[in-house]
Design a protein around this motif. Structure first.
Motif, PDB file in Angstrom:
ATOM      1  N   ALA A  11       0.724  -1.248   0.039  1.00 51.53           N
ATOM      2  CA  ALA A  11      -0.091   0.150  -0.129  1.00 51.53           C
ATOM      3  C   ALA A  11       0.912   1.344   0.116  1.00 51.53           C
ATOM      4  CB  ALA A  11      -0.936   0.062   1.242  1.00 51.53           C
ATOM      5  N   PRO A  12       0.257   2.446  -0.465  1.00 48.45           N
ATOM      6  CA  PRO A  12       1.320   3.521  -0.548  1.00 48.45           C
ATOM      7  C   PRO A  12       1.493   3.949   0.734  1.00 48.45           C
ATOM      8  CG  PRO A  12      -0.921   3.891  -2.059  1.00 48.45           C
ATOM      9  CD  PRO A  12      -1.086   2.373  -1.268  1.00 48.45           C
ATOM     10  N   ALA A  13       2.692   4.416   1.163  1.00 45.91           N
ATOM     11  CA  ALA A  13       3.018   4.804   2.382  1.00 45.91           C
ATOM     12  C   ALA A  13       2.236   5.810   3.177  1.00 45.91           C
ATOM     13  CB  ALA A  13       4.597   5.652   2.487  1.00 45.91           C
ATOM     14  N   ALA A  68      16.439   9.239   1.950  1.00 44.49           N
ATOM     15  CA  ALA A  68      15.241   9.876   2.318  1.00 44.49           C
ATOM     16  C   ALA A  68      14.976  10.087   3.794  1.00 44.49           C
ATOM     17  CB  ALA A  68      13.989   9.161   1.508  1.00 44.49           C
ATOM     18  N   VAL A  69      15.389   8.960   4.448  1.00 39.85           N
ATOM     19  CA  VAL A  69      15.088   9.105   5.966  1.00 39.85           C
ATOM     20  C   VAL A  69      16.081  10.354   6.531  1.00 39.85           C
ATOM     21  CG1 VAL A  69      15.573   7.917   8.156  1.00 39.85           C
ATOM     22  CG2 VAL A  69      14.608   6.635   6.320  1.00 39.85           C
ATOM     23  N   ALA A  70      17.284  10.516   6.016  1.00 37.23           N
ATOM     24  CA  ALA A  70      17.965  11.585   6.314  1.00 37.23           C
ATOM     25  C   ALA A  70      17.094  12.951   6.220  1.00 37.23           C
ATOM     26  CB  ALA A  70      19.270  11.474   5.703  1.00 37.23           C
ATOM     27  N   ARG A  71      16.914  13.096   5.030  1.00 36.00           N
ATOM     28  CA  ARG A  71      15.977  14.175   4.296  1.00 36.00           C
ATOM     29  C   ARG A  71      14.842  14.742   5.241  1.00 36.00           C
ATOM     30  NH1 ARG A  71      17.517  12.096  -0.709  1.00 36.00           N
ATOM     31  NH2 ARG A  71      15.301  11.106  -1.055  1.00 36.00           N
ATOM     32  N   PHE A  72      14.114  13.570   5.793  1.00 38.39           N
ATOM     33  CA  PHE A  72      12.979  13.648   6.882  1.00 38.39           C
ATOM     34  C   PHE A  72      13.370  13.997   8.115  1.00 38.39           C
ATOM     35  CE2 PHE A  72       9.535  11.987   9.631  1.00 38.39           C
ATOM     36  CZ  PHE A  72       8.631  12.841   9.053  1.00 38.39           C
ATOM     37  N   GLN A  73      14.594  13.468   8.538  1.00 37.75           N
ATOM     38  CA  GLN A  73      15.088  14.148   9.666  1.00 37.75           C
ATOM     39  C   GLN A  73      15.672  15.405   9.774  1.00 37.75           C
ATOM     40  OE1 GLN A  73      18.533  12.067  11.928  1.00 37.75           O
ATOM     41  NE2 GLN A  73      17.123  11.638  13.236  1.00 37.75           N
ATOM     42  N   ALA A  74      16.223  15.812   8.532  1.00 38.56           N
ATOM     43  CA  ALA A  74      16.643  17.304   8.647  1.00 38.56           C
ATOM     44  C   ALA A  74      15.516  18.291   8.596  1.00 38.56           C
ATOM     45  CB  ALA A  74      17.309  17.365   7.345  1.00 38.56           C
ATOM     46  N   ALA A  75      14.235  17.725   7.862  1.00 38.41           N
ATOM     47  CA  ALA A  75      13.115  18.323   7.862  1.00 38.41           C
ATOM     48  C   ALA A  75      12.555  18.614   9.574  1.00 38.41           C
ATOM     49  CB  ALA A  75      12.183  18.022   7.204  1.00 38.41           C
ATOM     50  N   ALA A 131      12.252  -1.309   9.302  1.00 41.64           N
ATOM     51  CA  ALA A 131      10.911  -1.475   9.991  1.00 41.64           C
ATOM     52  C   ALA A 131      10.740  -0.136  10.698  1.00 41.64           C
ATOM     53  CB  ALA A 131      10.768  -2.701  11.204  1.00 41.64           C
ATOM     54  N   THR A 132       9.562   0.525  10.743  1.00 46.14           N
ATOM     55  CA  THR A 132       9.447   1.743  11.435  1.00 46.14           C
ATOM     56  C   THR A 132       8.109   1.560  12.434  1.00 46.14           C
ATOM     57  OG1 THR A 132       9.852   2.816   9.333  1.00 46.14           O
ATOM     58  CG2 THR A 132       8.572   3.963  10.939  1.00 46.14           C
ATOM     59  N   VAL A 133       8.443   1.932  13.707  1.00 43.74           N
ATOM     60  CA  VAL A 133       7.373   2.031  14.751  1.00 43.74           C
ATOM     61  C   VAL A 133       7.121   3.563  15.206  1.00 43.74           C
ATOM     62  CG1 VAL A 133       7.185   1.197  17.136  1.00 43.74           C
ATOM     63  CG2 VAL A 133       8.238  -0.369  15.234  1.00 43.74           C
ATOM     64  N   VAL A 134       6.022   3.602  15.407  1.00 42.88           N
ATOM     65  CA  VAL A 134       5.603   4.962  15.865  1.00 42.88           C
ATOM     66  C   VAL A 134       5.189   4.612  17.340  1.00 42.88           C
ATOM     67  CG1 VAL A 134       4.090   7.105  15.991  1.00 42.88           C
ATOM     68  CG2 VAL A 134       4.984   5.736  13.869  1.00 42.88           C
ATOM     69  N   LEU A 135       5.796   5.539  18.417  1.00 43.40           N
ATOM     70  CA  LEU A 135       5.678   5.233  19.929  1.00 43.40           C
ATOM     71  C   LEU A 135       4.749   6.402  20.556  1.00 43.40           C
ATOM     72  CD1 LEU A 135       9.208   3.848  21.033  1.00 43.40           C
ATOM     73  CD2 LEU A 135       7.059   2.756  20.243  1.00 43.40           C
ATOM     74  N   ASP A 136       3.762   6.089  21.238  1.00 41.45           N
ATOM     75  CA  ASP A 136       3.104   7.448  21.881  1.00 41.45           C
ATOM     76  C   ASP A 136       4.074   8.059  23.178  1.00 41.45           C
ATOM     77  OD1 ASP A 136       2.664   5.842  24.062  1.00 41.45           O
ATOM     78  OD2 ASP A 136       0.712   5.592  23.760  1.00 41.45           O
ATOM     79  N   GLY A 137       3.540   8.879  23.538  1.00 40.60           N
ATOM     80  CA  GLY A 137       4.327   9.637  24.940  1.00 40.60           C
ATOM     81  C   GLY A 137       4.580   8.463  26.022  1.00 40.60           C
ATOM     82  N   GLY A 147       9.133  -3.136   6.189  1.00 36.68           N
ATOM     83  CA  GLY A 147       9.515  -2.786   4.774  1.00 36.68           C
ATOM     84  C   GLY A 147       9.880  -1.427   4.580  1.00 36.68           C
ATOM     85  N   PRO A 148      10.101  -0.896   3.623  1.00 36.23           N
ATOM     86  CA  PRO A 148      10.587   0.335   3.314  1.00 36.23           C
ATOM     87  C   PRO A 148       9.356   1.320   3.186  1.00 36.23           C
ATOM     88  CG  PRO A 148      11.072  -0.895   1.337  1.00 36.23           C
ATOM     89  CD  PRO A 148      10.700  -1.813   2.332  1.00 36.23           C
ATOM     90  N   LEU A 149       9.530   2.652   3.228  1.00 35.11           N
ATOM     91  CA  LEU A 149       8.650   3.557   3.379  1.00 35.11           C
ATOM     92  C   LEU A 149       9.192   4.467   2.222  1.00 35.11           C
ATOM     93  CD1 LEU A 149       7.602   4.226   6.897  1.00 35.11           C
ATOM     94  CD2 LEU A 149       6.065   3.490   5.122  1.00 35.11           C
ATOM     95  N   ASP A 150       8.411   5.626   1.656  1.00 37.27           N
ATOM     96  CA  ASP A 150       8.514   6.580   0.834  1.00 37.27           C
ATOM     97  C   ASP A 150       8.487   7.590   1.579  1.00 37.27           C
ATOM     98  OD1 ASP A 150       8.864   8.546  -0.850  1.00 37.27           O
ATOM     99  OD2 ASP A 150       7.002   8.009  -2.363  1.00 37.27           O
ATOM    100  N   TRP A 151       9.618   7.963   2.294  1.00 32.99           N
ATOM    101  CA  TRP A 151      10.005   9.197   3.174  1.00 32.99           C
ATOM    102  C   TRP A 151       9.867  10.564   2.484  1.00 32.99           C
ATOM    103  CZ3 TRP A 151      10.153   8.015   8.349  1.00 32.99           C
ATOM    104  CH2 TRP A 151      10.374   6.965   8.698  1.00 32.99           C
ATOM    105  N   ASP A 152       9.678  10.735   1.461  1.00 29.26           N
ATOM    106  CA  ASP A 152       9.788  11.681   0.646  1.00 29.26           C
ATOM    107  C   ASP A 152       8.259  12.053   0.398  1.00 29.26           C
ATOM    108  OD1 ASP A 152      12.271  12.510   0.561  1.00 29.26           O
ATOM    109  OD2 ASP A 152      12.706  11.235  -1.207  1.00 29.26           O
ATOM    110  N   ASP A 153       7.407  11.162   0.356  1.00 29.54           N
ATOM    111  CA  ASP A 153       5.936  11.316   0.401  1.00 29.54           C
ATOM    112  C   ASP A 153       5.673  12.479   1.344  1.00 29.54           C
ATOM    113  OD1 ASP A 153       2.972  10.391   1.461  1.00 29.54           O
ATOM    114  OD2 ASP A 153       3.287   9.895  -0.848  1.00 29.54           O
ATOM    115  N   ALA A 154       5.003  13.517   0.726  1.00 28.02           N
ATOM    116  CA  ALA A 154       4.548  14.639   1.427  1.00 28.02           C
ATOM    117  C   ALA A 154       3.286  14.301   2.402  1.00 28.02           C
ATOM    118  CB  ALA A 154       3.789  15.826   0.754  1.00 28.02           C
ATOM    119  N   SER A 155       2.473  13.536   2.172  1.00 26.15           N
ATOM    120  CA  SER A 155       1.360  13.053   2.952  1.00 26.15           C
ATOM    121  C   SER A 155       1.688  12.216   4.164  1.00 26.15           C
ATOM    122  CB  SER A 155       0.216  12.431   2.322  1.00 26.15           C
ATOM    123  OG  SER A 155       0.544  11.203   1.525  1.00 26.15           O
ATOM    124  N   LEU A 156       2.778  11.429   4.062  1.00 29.67           N
ATOM    125  CA  LEU A 156       3.187  10.700   5.106  1.00 29.67           C
ATOM    126  C   LEU A 156       4.071  11.491   6.053  1.00 29.67           C
ATOM    127  CD1 LEU A 156       4.054   7.854   6.442  1.00 29.67           C
ATOM    128  CD2 LEU A 156       5.998   7.774   4.966  1.00 29.67           C
TER     129      LEU A 156
END
Length: 169
Positions: A11-13, A68-75, A131-137, A147-156
């Motif tokens: 599925a799209p990221a 792309a991960v590095a670009r997102f981290q810079a943003a 693999a990517t995991v999002v953690l709450d507070g 799997g990989p993500l499209d870290w340049d995808d603006a909506s993601l």
């Protein structure tokens, strides 16, 4: 069942980030190191919503997506959220070799932690990399992607950034 799993993974990221019910995880059991200082992942995350990206130098998709991960981290850093994207290498070689790989092989200035406990994969129930995991507070898993993500995808990027900065914070 396999087809359904493949379809979801393909599925799209931007369509995959839908936080779910929190799944507790023992962040203190995962010990990471940067420059040979062991630290429980619980201290790195420090009670804030966090994106945890787990990768390895031997993983071809990881190598491909890291720029792309590095670009997102810079943003994120430009918005004061750079510490909210935490990278963890599951390599068996030393932290110095992993850092050299990022700098010399990929030309990236990307901070990564090294999983000295060898517990990141089992603790987060990861069966492959990247693999990517999002953690709450509270350090509970609210989203996981194998799997990989499209870290340049603006909506993601927008969805992840909004999750890191919930209303009222």
């Amino acid at each position: 069942m396999l087809f359904a799993t493949l379809a979801i993974g393909a599925a799209p990221a931007s369509a995959t980030f839908r936080p779910g019910a929190p799944q507790p995880v023992d962040l203190a059991a995962v010990i990471v190191s940067d420059t040979n200082r062991d630290t429980p992942l619980a201290e790195v995350v420090a009670g804030k919503p966090t994106i945890l990206h787990v990768w390895a130098t031997w993983c071809a998709p990881c190598r491909t997506e890291l720029p792309a991960v590095a670009r997102f981290q810079a943003a994120l850093a430009a918005e004061g959220l750079g510490d909210r994207l935490v990278l963890v290498s599951v390599d068996r070689s030393s932290h110095d070799r992993v850092a050299a790989f990022l700098a010399d092989d990929l030309g990236l200035d990307l901070h990564t932690w090294f999983d000295t406990s060898r517990r990141a994969g089992p603790s987060f129930r990861l069966f492959g990399y990247p693999a990517t995991v999002v953690l709450d507070g509270d350090g509970a898993i609210v989203w996981r992607h194998a799997g990989p993500l499209d870290w340049d995808d603006a909506s993601l990027r927008d969805a992840l950034t909004r999750y890191l900065t919930p209303a009222g914070q």
